[in-house]
Scaffold this active site. Sequence first.
Site, PDB file in Angstrom:
ATOM      1  N   ASP A 116       0.813  -1.221   0.000  1.00  0.00           N
ATOM      2  CA  ASP A 116       0.000   0.000   0.000  1.00  0.00           C
ATOM      3  C   ASP A 116       0.847   1.272   0.000  1.00  0.00           C
ATOM      4  OD1 ASP A 116      -2.114  -1.837   0.314  1.00  0.00           O
ATOM      5  OD2 ASP A 116      -1.938  -1.728   2.489  1.00  0.00           O
ATOM      6  N   GLU A 130     -11.362   0.015  -3.902  1.00  0.00           N
ATOM      7  CA  GLU A 130     -10.604   0.623  -2.809  1.00  0.00           C
ATOM      8  C   GLU A 130      -9.405   1.395  -3.363  1.00  0.00           C
ATOM      9  OE1 GLU A 130      -9.177  -2.493  -0.256  1.00  0.00           O
ATOM     10  OE2 GLU A 130      -7.672  -3.176  -1.699  1.00  0.00           O
TER      11      GLU A 130
END
Length: 487
Positions: free
Chosen positions: A65, A216
Amino acid sequence: MRNQFTKARWLLTYAVVIALSFVGCAKKATTSALQSDSLKSSRDKHTDAIDQMSGNPVLPVATADPDIIYANGKYYIYTTATGPNTSQFHAYSSTDLLNWTDEGIVLDLANVSWAHTDGWAPSVCARNGNYYFYFTAAKKIGVAVSTSPTGPFVDKGSALATGDGTDPIDPMAFIDTDGQAYLYWGNTTINIQQLNTDMISLTGTRGHNQPSNYFEAPYILKRNSTYYLMYSINDYRNDDYHVEYATSSNPMGPWTNKGRITSPINNIKGPGHNAVLRKPGCSDEYFFVYHRRTSTNVDERQVAIDRLFFDSAGNIMPINITTSGVTQSPGTTPCYIPNPIPDGQYAIRSKINTTTGAGLYLDIAGCATGNADVRTWTRTTCDGQKWNLTYLNNGFYKIISELPNHKSLDLDACTIDRGANIQVWDVFPNDCQQWRIETLGDGWYRIMAKAGNNVMDIINGDPTPGVDVRSWTWNGADPQFWKFEAP
């Protein structure tokens, strides 16, 4: 499917295996791997750069991420937290994208009053002389502040937002060209809201305009007057977890889906959750930072960097996933010129000469008119040394032989690994046959394959006419320098 054109001698002598041995951590699980000794080499430098390329993955630890910024002459990558209960956020710095240093813990959830676990997916931006660190903790959005990109970051004392939807995670802060800042976040439901100038409070009406397929990891880039919203599709454990994008004339939407940017390739799965950085000092050159995995363990992920390009219509081109990564790029590196060579016909000369001083040129062996090897040879009048360049308006060229069947310069099998044979083949519109030409100064250039991002190279720099030409990682040596001369 076309057949591969290979040589047994070349394969025996020059095959290279690039081992991707890093493993990654889970964003949505607090596994024992996250609580192990993965940080015991804290502040050690990453040592797997290949020649003068970053190699992929780039970071010295397993994580995911990523966000990336450039500040004070360094690149900084921030990732999902590691350590006990996924609570310790680190920063990793580099001056050139090759060598990365773990700067240590920049925010520890142990010091956050409202949440101590599940620290995921940070986003960092600079404003007001400060750096603002947005993060997920216990499925809420927080913000912490520091005067340094390496922290320590001090939490504001309460959650910034919870958001709408069942999983309000993955914040991304964006400052528009008019100075207005926005925060984007959310899994399955996107939340978009303005930030006040203090950057630690929200204002205005929260929006939920989201493009089709949104799941997302929202990320916003503005180019010219268009807003590009990138986001990840599928559960992160899915092999086809990937990035798509949509565009709008407004930072809050509505959005028009434009398609996918990343796809798995070979054993590289789940290329997603990205950030983008415009190269320092350059108006239209971009690095694409994301995570992926090569392990069958879905929680083992790696951070990688590849190039991002736009076509002439302003569409984001699919990212070419690589194992070689990007070339060495200190903040002072000259900006990329998309089309430095005018369309036309050229002889392509190497910087390597024969031992008697004769020039060596890119040559089709024996002036073969069919699919054939490309090699070096001294200057001849054969059309096998005449190459027609056509710019494709997307950062890449088509390079076609002047021989009667007009074969295309081609990277064998579109391989992403260095060492592949370069040849001429039937003309196809694929990445095997698109080439980027980058200026090196004094009339010399490197020629980079769209697939794999490796450069055209003379094997071992051998000055003997007839040596094969291959793709290889950029190392700055003469066998990788080429000049375009009148045919």
